[in-house]
Motif scaffolding. Structure first.
Motif, PDB file in Angstrom:
ATOM      1  N   GLY B  70       0.823  -1.037  -0.021  1.00  6.44           N
ATOM      2  CA  GLY B  70      -0.249   0.074   0.112  1.00  6.44           C
ATOM      3  C   GLY B  70       1.079   1.221  -0.143  1.00  6.44           C
ATOM      4  O   GLY B  70       1.953   1.184   0.420  1.00  6.44           O
ATOM      5  N   SER B  71       0.366   2.405  -0.511  1.00  3.46           N
ATOM      6  CA  SER B  71       1.145   3.352  -0.537  1.00  3.46           C
ATOM      7  C   SER B  71       1.993   4.034   0.666  1.00  3.46           C
ATOM      8  O   SER B  71       3.267   4.195   0.545  1.00  3.46           O
ATOM      9  N   ILE B  72       1.363   4.115   1.586  1.00  2.00           N
ATOM     10  CA  ILE B  72       1.752   4.405   2.894  1.00  2.00           C
ATOM     11  C   ILE B  72       3.009   3.576   3.274  1.00  2.00           C
ATOM     12  O   ILE B  72       3.817   4.068   4.170  1.00  2.00           O
ATOM     13  N   THR B  73       2.904   2.453   3.055  1.00  2.00           N
ATOM     14  CA  THR B  73       3.886   1.574   3.527  1.00  2.00           C
ATOM     15  C   THR B  73       5.385   1.828   3.090  1.00  2.00           C
ATOM     16  O   THR B  73       6.351   1.603   3.678  1.00  2.00           O
ATOM     17  N   GLY B  74       5.212   2.466   1.832  1.00  2.00           N
ATOM     18  CA  GLY B  74       6.723   2.885   1.101  1.00  2.00           C
ATOM     19  C   GLY B  74       7.321   3.843   2.067  1.00  2.00           C
ATOM     20  O   GLY B  74       8.216   3.187   2.384  1.00  2.00           O
ATOM     21  N   PRO B  75       6.939   4.863   2.048  1.00  2.61           N
ATOM     22  CA  PRO B  75       7.572   5.830   3.118  1.00  2.61           C
ATOM     23  C   PRO B  75       8.103   5.458   4.400  1.00  2.61           C
ATOM     24  O   PRO B  75       8.901   5.587   5.154  1.00  2.61           O
ATOM     25  N   GLN B  76       7.026   4.655   4.834  1.00  2.00           N
ATOM     26  CA  GLN B  76       7.184   4.228   6.133  1.00  2.00           C
ATOM     27  C   GLN B  76       8.436   3.064   6.368  1.00  2.00           C
ATOM     28  O   GLN B  76       9.094   2.945   7.405  1.00  2.00           O
ATOM     29  N   SER B  77       8.289   2.168   5.483  1.00  2.00           N
ATOM     30  CA  SER B  77       9.430   1.173   5.470  1.00  2.00           C
ATOM     31  C   SER B  77      10.844   1.893   5.080  1.00  2.00           C
ATOM     32  O   SER B  77      11.798   1.408   5.838  1.00  2.00           O
ATOM     33  N   ALA B  83      13.186  -0.750   3.708  1.00  2.54           N
ATOM     34  CA  ALA B  83      13.341  -0.695   2.317  1.00  2.54           C
ATOM     35  C   ALA B  83      14.146   0.429   1.894  1.00  2.54           C
ATOM     36  O   ALA B  83      14.160   1.353   2.727  1.00  2.54           O
ATOM     37  N   ASP B  84      14.770   0.401   0.684  1.00  2.00           N
ATOM     38  CA  ASP B  84      15.534   1.431   0.378  1.00  2.00           C
ATOM     39  C   ASP B  84      14.865   2.312  -0.481  1.00  2.00           C
ATOM     40  O   ASP B  84      14.899   3.577  -0.366  1.00  2.00           O
ATOM     41  N   ILE B  85      13.703   1.875  -1.312  1.00  2.00           N
ATOM     42  CA  ILE B  85      12.683   2.798  -2.086  1.00  2.00           C
ATOM     43  C   ILE B  85      11.530   2.695  -1.652  1.00  2.00           C
ATOM     44  O   ILE B  85      10.899   1.468  -1.480  1.00  2.00           O
ATOM     45  N   GLY B  86      10.953   3.611  -1.494  1.00  2.00           N
ATOM     46  CA  GLY B  86       9.216   3.635  -1.095  1.00  2.00           C
ATOM     47  C   GLY B  86       8.556   4.359  -2.117  1.00  2.00           C
ATOM     48  O   GLY B  86       8.688   5.334  -2.498  1.00  2.00           O
ATOM     49  N   ALA B  87       7.755   3.351  -2.601  1.00  2.00           N
ATOM     50  CA  ALA B  87       7.026   3.784  -3.918  1.00  2.00           C
ATOM     51  C   ALA B  87       5.517   4.469  -3.480  1.00  2.00           C
ATOM     52  O   ALA B  87       4.837   3.932  -2.810  1.00  2.00           O
ATOM     53  N   VAL B  88       5.457   5.615  -3.944  1.00  2.00           N
ATOM     54  CA  VAL B  88       4.066   6.355  -3.183  1.00  2.00           C
ATOM     55  C   VAL B  88       3.618   7.031  -4.166  1.00  2.00           C
ATOM     56  O   VAL B  88       4.239   7.666  -5.114  1.00  2.00           O
ATOM     57  N   ASP B  89       2.240   7.300  -4.317  1.00  2.00           N
ATOM     58  CA  ASP B  89       1.284   8.123  -5.172  1.00  2.00           C
ATOM     59  C   ASP B  89       1.255   9.489  -5.110  1.00  2.00           C
ATOM     60  O   ASP B  89       0.627  10.415  -5.757  1.00  2.00           O
TER      61      ASP B  89
END
Lengths: 299, 285, 315
Positions: B70-77, B83-89
């Motif tokens: 899910g989007s918010i998981t990106g920056p949170q990870s 995670a090295d990269i968080g994909a978010v919309d």
């Protein structure tokens, strides 16, 4: 088990005979109807899944690499990972689950704590798989810091299956008639010999049913794998590295159905579903062959 | 017998595991190596997967694993360091409705994503104004005849709170007004694919999704008389679009940096990214 | 049931071990194997427990933080679930889970038992050999596929039959779940029924019992423990199923006062939202608490069933 026999009615009175016969016929009819409906339903369901996907299957699809843009992508690495993850998770969960089940049925004292433990094991079978996924993240991604890997997915999957395997083993061993056990002890068998030579062989049918259920569930599980093994594969076939990302076929199916942009996404989904179902059938058969051979030998 | 079998299997697995951990250490010879973990938005996943595939061909020693919760998981990870990269919309380094900004993270634009309001084929409406959309999605307008369609109840299909598509649609198409959260003819779905299925199969349904997912089995609506097409997004007439972002902790380095550079490069932007029906970031402005 | 017997068995095993403890050779070796094996079993059981309790701990620890911000009264009894406005009433989901599970079991249990009886008592052996693996197969169909079929076939069907505009809701979810738990319940019940010694049946038939009487008064009571266990396992799966339920239930936080009204249950709400909320937020804690609650609910149901079962035996 003996309780049921003591409760069974006295010799059936003859005055009730015709009523009994009617009831009996009704009952037999009902059972046959339900049975036949189930057969029709299952065949219909399988047909629905298989007829859309099966005819279009090809070796290229089964072993090919997936494609994000062009039509005609395959499922090779995902399919391979499915087996790989399944085997690793079974190798971990079967011995553990069986040993724990044997402990609960044979060695565990009959006290409140063990009773509580049993309820816990059953309760854990109801925990949504996503929670096991979250647990897997805490364990492998955060604590061990190995990222999204095959081994992380496989171990989390093994955890998911442990409660079911433990309880199925326990239940199957308990169902072995006491006489058999006593006979073994009477012949001088030790507890270990009794378990190995008498209890497990007799309970094998139940245990194998349990393993089949668990293997099927593991094969079709997606939530745990998405969280712990990721939605990528390493992009090459036959990658045995345990630290590679481990998308399985069920995850691929989820991905294709929910997010993929490829024009033939629907077709890939149908074919993947057909392959999944077909393989689960195959696994069931493979596990059962030894049972059938055994049964033939016994006869 | 049985136990021996188990034991030998256990040893084999152990041996395999040891071998496996040894492999990456041994292969540090290539010029670029490392491990990139990407998590976050599922809408950006096809793009990420394609880029990862091409990138791995160029840099075989780099391991990329991607997942999408899910989007918010990106920056949170990314913040947690898993995670090295968080994909978010959306640009997660700024505040958006419902989510606070993530300090210390850098946003990298990777694609332009147009969104479309879609309806079931049977709906006799082709165009809605922003006001009408607001009324429908907030539950004030309940029947298609109130916006010029047939006499039928509107079935509203929404994405779950926190979905990047939802955040963008709310900001760009509804001017930030609120969604309804309950009602007899209201449901929420989990993914773009579910949204597609729901709108395709439910009569009188309305929903929204990335333009990429729109098929011939449904109808994309004009918003304020502008059709959702790539051309209209580029010439600035169609406002309902957003950037897709990759978030990193501080400025990226090594393999991560190279990967982001690759996905922003002309080769990828004008090649595969276009083929995936996203719009290159260079096309805007 | 088998407690005294197994205790006696353990005693037997122990006496054997102690008597052979001093002498060397085969007996000592066997005793050593025995002890090692038992130790391995204990270790495995402990390990399983550790995993279980650490999952419990993980969920409980995070979930309990909810109560720093939300009163238990509000969480358990309020029907307002609007996390955007700091309202965390989970009653709708709790009620939904109970209602969905009860409805599923109501449909699934009788059908499953009949299928089990059909498999174990009535079918010709060749058909049985084909049917059993095929039933197992149904478990292996990924829940995503069930959900997709539910969404594309079942819901339009329900819409046509009932005339509602949507079709999502408890009924659709219960039907999908029934299909999913059917193989689990019927296969394990089938094994339990098959395990009933043949002499019980022979005795009943010898006394002139019909098949109906034999099945209902002898075989099923004798297999009760196994059937109960199958039911529990099926119920556990029904409570915990996510991917399929989420596609057919509608995911709307409103009380299900009709079988065809879109609603939400604990699992579907967790899976819909857990990926989309900030980590250290009350919302996230509340979702973990709901996961914990799910576990507590299923534990309670299991205890309740066991209690009823024991009562049944005493009577």
């Amino acid at each position: 088990m003996s309780a049921g026999v003591q409760q069974s009615p006295r010799p059936f009175a003859s005055s009730r005979k015709s009523g009994n016969r009617l009831k009996n016929n009704l009952f037999t009819g009902l059972v046959w109807t339900v049975g036949i409906c189930t057969i029709i339903f299952i065949i219909g369901l399988l047909f629905l899944i298989l007829e859309k996907g099966m005819p279009k299957l090809s070796i290229d699809f089964l072993l090919g690499l997936p494609d994000e843009i062009m039509e005609g992508g395959g499922i090779g690495p995902a399919l391979f990972n499915s087996f790989y993850v399944l085997i690793i998770s079974l190798v971990i969960s079967i011995p553990l689950g069986m040993a724990a089940g044997i402990y609960l049925s044979e060695f565990a004292p009959d006290n409140k704590f063990i009773g509580f433990l049993r309820v816990c094991v059953e309760g854990l079978a109801s925990v949504p798989s996503i929670i096991f996924g979250l647990f897997g993240i805490v364990l492998f991604v955060e604590a061990f810091d190995i990222g999204l890997t095959i081994i992380g997915g496989a171990v989390s999957l093994a955890f998911l299956n442990l409660p079911v395997l433990t309880r199925v083993t326990e239940e199957a061993i308990r169902a072995v008639p006491q006489e058999m056990k006593h006979a073994s002890f009477a012949l001088g068998g030790t507890h270990l010999q009794t378990i190995r030579r008498v209890l497990i062989p007799v309970a094998l049918n139940g245990i194998i049913t349990g393993i089949c259920l668990v293997a099927g569930r593991a094969f079709g599980e997606s939530a745990v794998i998405i969280l712990t093994a990721g939605v990528t594969t390493s992009g090459v076939m036959w990658d045995f590295n345990l630290l590679s990302p481990g998308e399985t076929l069920a995850v691929h199916l989820w991905y294709v159905q929910s997010e993929a942009i490829v024009p033939d996404a629907v077709e890939i989904a149908e074919k993947s579903a057909a392959v999944l179902v077909f393989i689960v059938l195959l696994i069931n058969l493979l596990f059962r062959i030894p049972l059938w051979l055994n049964a033939r030998k016994m006869r | 017998m049985k136990m021996k079998w188990f034991k030998s299997l256990a040893f084999t697995t152990l041996a395999l595991a040891v071998m496996a951990t040894a492999v990456p250490v041994a292969s540090a010879a290539s010029k670029l190596s490392g491990k990139i973990v990407i998590n976050g938005s599922s809408a950006l996943l096809p793009l990420t997967l394609q880029a990862a595939k091409e990138f791995k061909k160029l840099n075989p020693k780099v391991k990329i694993s991607a997942s999408a919760a899910g989007s918010i998981t990106g920056p949170q990870s990314v913040r947690k360091g898993i995670a090295d990269i968080g994909a978010v919309d959306w640009d997660a380094s700024t505040d958006v409705p419902g989510f606070k900004k993530f300090d210390g993270q850098v946003a990298h634009k990777v694609a332009v994503i147009p969104f479309a309001a879609v309806v079931n084929k049977g709906v006799g409406v082709d165009n809605l104004t922003t006001k009408q959309l607001q009324d429908i999605f907030s539950g004030k307008v309940k029947n298609w005849k109130e916006v010029g369609g047939n006499d039928a109840s509107i079935v509203v299909v929404n994405r779950a709170f926190g979905s990047g598509t939802r955040v963008n649609f709310q900001m760009k198409a509804l001017d930030g007004s609120d969604f309804m959260s309950k009602g007899d003819n209201y449901k929420e779905v989990k993914s773009s694919g579910d949204m597609k299925t729901a709108v395709e199969t439910t009569p009188n349904a309305i929903g929204y999704m990335d333009l990429v997912y729109v098929t011939s089995k449904m109808k994309a609506l004009k918003i304020n008389d502008v059709a959702p097409t790539e051309a209209n997004v580029i010439n600035g007439k169609y406002k309902v679009w957003g950037y897709g972002y990759y978030m990193t902790k501080g400025q990226p380095t090594g393999a991560t940096k190279a990967f982001i550079e690759y996905i922003q490069s002309k080769t990828f932007q004008n090649g595969s990214l276009k083929k995936l029906k996203f719009i290159p970031i260079s096309a805007m402005k | 049931m088998s407690a005294p017997a197994s205790a006696a068995a353990t005693e037997l095993g122990t006496s054997l071990k102690t008597s052979s403890g001093k002498t060397f050779g085969r007996r000592a070796r066997l005793a050593f194997y025995n002890r090692t094996f038992k130790a391995i079993c204990v270790v495995c059981a402990v390990f399983v427990c550790i995993i279980l309790f650490s999952i419990l701990f993980l969920m409980g620890r995070t979930g309990i933080l909810t109560f720093e911000y939300v009163s238990p009264m509000e969480f358990f009894f309020s029907t307002e679930w609007v996390p955007e406005n700091e309202q965390y009433g989970a009653f709708i989901f709790i009620f939904g889970t109970f209602a969905l599970t009860a409805l599923t079991m109501l449909i699934a249990m009788p059908i499953s038992i009949l299928i089990a009886v059909f498999l174990a008592e009535v079918t010709p052996p060749w058909l049985r050999a084909v049917l059993r693996p095929v039933l197992d197969l149904l478990v292996g169909i990924p829940s995503v596929v069930y959900g997709f079929l539910g969404m594309t076939l079942l819901i339009p069907l329900l819409r046509d039959v009932t005339g509602t505009t949507m079709g999502d809701g408890l009924l659709a979810a219960a039907i999908v779940l029934t299909i999913m738990v059917l193989p689990t319940i019927s296969r394990i019940s089938d094994d339990a029924i098959t395990a009933v010694p043949k002499k019980y049946r022979d005795a009943s038939y010898a006394l002139g019992g019909t098949r109906f009487q034999t099945t209902f008064k002898v075989v099923l009571p004798a297999a009760r423990s196994g059937i109960m266990y199958a039911g529990i396992l099926g119920m556990a799966r029904a409570i915990g199923e996510t991917m399929a339920v989420v596609m057919v239930i509608g995911n709307t936080p409103q009380l299900a006062n009709s079988l065809l009204k879109p609603t939400s249950v604990l699992t579907s709400n967790i899976v819909m939202q857990i990926a989309n909320v900030p980590f250290d937020s009350t919302w996230n804690y509340a979702l973990y608490l709901m996961g914990f609650l799910l576990l507590v609910i299923s534990l309670l149901m299991i205890v309740l069933i066991r209690f009823m079962q024991r009562k049944g035996v005493q009577r």
